[in-house]
Design a protein around this motif. Sequence first.
Motif, PDB file in Angstrom:
ATOM      1  N   GLY A 131     -21.665 -64.521 -56.063  1.00  0.00           N
ATOM      2  CA  GLY A 131     -21.151 -65.298 -57.187  1.00  0.00           C
ATOM      3  C   GLY A 131     -22.065 -65.187 -58.387  1.00  0.00           C
ATOM      4  N   ASP A 132     -22.286 -66.305 -59.071  1.00  0.00           N
ATOM      5  CA  ASP A 132     -23.173 -66.348 -60.237  1.00  0.00           C
ATOM      6  C   ASP A 132     -24.616 -66.502 -59.747  1.00  0.00           C
ATOM      7  N   HIS A 181     -28.412 -72.948 -68.167  1.00  0.00           N
ATOM      8  CA  HIS A 181     -27.266 -73.093 -67.281  1.00  0.00           C
ATOM      9  C   HIS A 181     -27.654 -73.912 -66.064  1.00  0.00           C
ATOM     10  N   PHE A 183     -26.932 -74.267 -62.128  1.00  0.00           N
ATOM     11  CA  PHE A 183     -26.391 -73.507 -61.002  1.00  0.00           C
ATOM     12  C   PHE A 183     -26.214 -74.429 -59.792  1.00  0.00           C
ATOM     13  N   ASP A 186     -24.672 -73.219 -52.704  1.00  0.00           N
ATOM     14  CA  ASP A 186     -24.253 -73.665 -51.376  1.00  0.00           C
ATOM     15  C   ASP A 186     -25.098 -72.928 -50.344  1.00  0.00           C
ATOM     16  N   CYS A 191     -22.949 -69.311 -51.586  1.00  0.00           N
ATOM     17  CA  CYS A 191     -22.196 -69.161 -52.844  1.00  0.00           C
ATOM     18  C   CYS A 191     -22.963 -69.833 -53.977  1.00  0.00           C
ATOM     19  N   ALA A 192     -22.909 -69.245 -55.159  1.00  0.00           N
ATOM     20  CA  ALA A 192     -23.563 -69.812 -56.337  1.00  0.00           C
ATOM     21  C   ALA A 192     -22.595 -69.766 -57.511  1.00  0.00           C
ATOM     22  N   SER A 193     -22.598 -70.819 -58.305  1.00  0.00           N
ATOM     23  CA  SER A 193     -21.750 -70.906 -59.502  1.00  0.00           C
ATOM     24  C   SER A 193     -22.552 -71.547 -60.616  1.00  0.00           C
ATOM     25  N   SER A 194     -22.282 -71.144 -61.856  1.00  0.00           N
ATOM     26  CA  SER A 194     -23.031 -71.636 -63.005  1.00  0.00           C
ATOM     27  C   SER A 194     -22.133 -72.485 -63.902  1.00  0.00           C
ATOM     28  N   TYR A 195     -22.765 -73.431 -64.615  1.00  0.00           N
ATOM     29  CA  TYR A 195     -22.047 -74.348 -65.503  1.00  0.00           C
ATOM     30  C   TYR A 195     -22.823 -74.450 -66.815  1.00  0.00           C
ATOM     31  N   SER A 244     -12.907 -77.527 -55.818  1.00  0.00           N
ATOM     32  CA  SER A 244     -14.079 -77.097 -56.571  1.00  0.00           C
ATOM     33  C   SER A 244     -14.934 -78.293 -56.956  1.00  0.00           C
TER      34      SER A 244
END
Length: 527
Positions: A131-132, A181, A183, A186, A191-195, A244
């Motif tokens: 992911g990110d 950002h 992050f 998980d 899994c990694a996601s950025s905001y 999500s």
Amino acid sequence: MSLQMVTVSNNIALIQPGFSLMNFDGHVFFFGQKGWPKRSCPTGVFHFDVKHNHLKLKPAVFSKESCYLPPLRYPATCTLKGGLESEKHQFVIHGGKTPNNELSDKIYVMSIVCKNNKKATFCCTEKDLVGDIPEARYGHSIDVVYSRGKSIGVLFGGRSYMPSTQRTTERWNSVADCLPHVFLVDFEFGCASSYIFPELRDGLSFHVSIARNDTVYILGGHSLASNIRPANLYRIRVDLPLGSPTVDCTVLPGGISVSSAILTQTNNDEFVIVGGYQLENQKRMICNIISLEDNKIDIREMQTPDWTADIKHSKIWFGSNMGNGTVFLGIPGDNKQAVSEAYYFYMLKCAEDDVIEDQTAFTNSQTSTEDPGDSTPFEDSEEFCFSGEANSFDGDDEFDTYNEDDEEDESETGYWITCCPTCDVDINTWVPFYSTELNKPAMIYCSHGEGHWVHAQCMDLAECTLIHLSEGSNKYYCNEHVEIARALQTPKRTLPLKKSPMKSLRKKGSGKIFTPAKKSFLRRLFD
């Protein structure tokens, strides 16, 4: 608050700015030594044994299932628990600097698999992310929040090297703020996601973070872009429904201006901020109490300890949280003396010995691990050392220097194999040899028979040879099979043809030599 000086009996040179402390059930362990680990302690993890203000470093060992863990300085660390009611916990390490000044982007999870009165055995695993994926960095924070019975990591801030297109020889190690950002990581599924939030405009590093339930509080920090330490106070809240995650960021009043501060927990709802810097080369001597009640945060000044003259006059200081309301501090030694230690160390107790550990609030962040070169005129001139300054450890330590029980039962799979009779590569003793090695030893494929893998270092290969063989498709034979391979490739030897020497005819008295052809011609002529 009480302040006592601590004497270090062995390997004091390993304790320098950038180290981290891990607390497992009241036992403190040291990680992030200066330089690469040596065979005396191949894991680079030590039991931080302090008795009667006397510190002794005792090597810890890793289990056979562990991966190699480089000595990372200035990483982001946090505690990971199985749940709010779980007593067992793990230690998460992300990013940081290696001894040859490279930045890591990997996540390691440390847990104790065996502990007795003689030694502690750790299991270190590397988590792969998709992911990110956060870029390699240091000086950032990672925390774990809990929501709806689930947990997730929150990573923020830090510094990284400039892009390769902007780096020059003179500015090869120049760093810049990472993008602001947030992050979510998980740890279970990788899994990694950025905001991105409009409230977070500038990149920050060496800030303080506190995680409680589903909320992370970000305090202070240093921005390289503006070269200021703004009085920040952010609240990042994470909701983990079935779908999500939902993340929101809020700016709160009442922040403080500080970087590289140390955070320790004194009771269920209170924390203490110690140390740090308020200006480029000015330490922050004020201590603060942080209270968390009913999802509200309150920060107020508290009575400072009786700092010694050495602490007051030193330009830099560093340290880490030992847990149980205790902080470990270090300052440079007095170089004016003929014989002086590199650093002097102190223990600051901010709470009574019967401090209650909170099960829902964890202190993480960058606990005074700011690089002196980033906040003060001092430069870490030994950043490129590959070998530690460790002397031999005391032989009477209760802790074994390596896991002797596992040596004869070494796994035959993966990189940790016995590739030849003289192979001594072991997970508990291996250290990087080639510049390309970081997490596992370099191997080369021997083409004899069905083929097998061997360690390049065991074969005594030069690095240029290793790279050449790795890039090409040439056949390679290890030390054991190189003679066999030569015998197979060399043609059979044949005896050379015997040639009879040419006879010569010498005319008496003339001194001339006649060949057989000329001899026959002369005979016909005279006959």
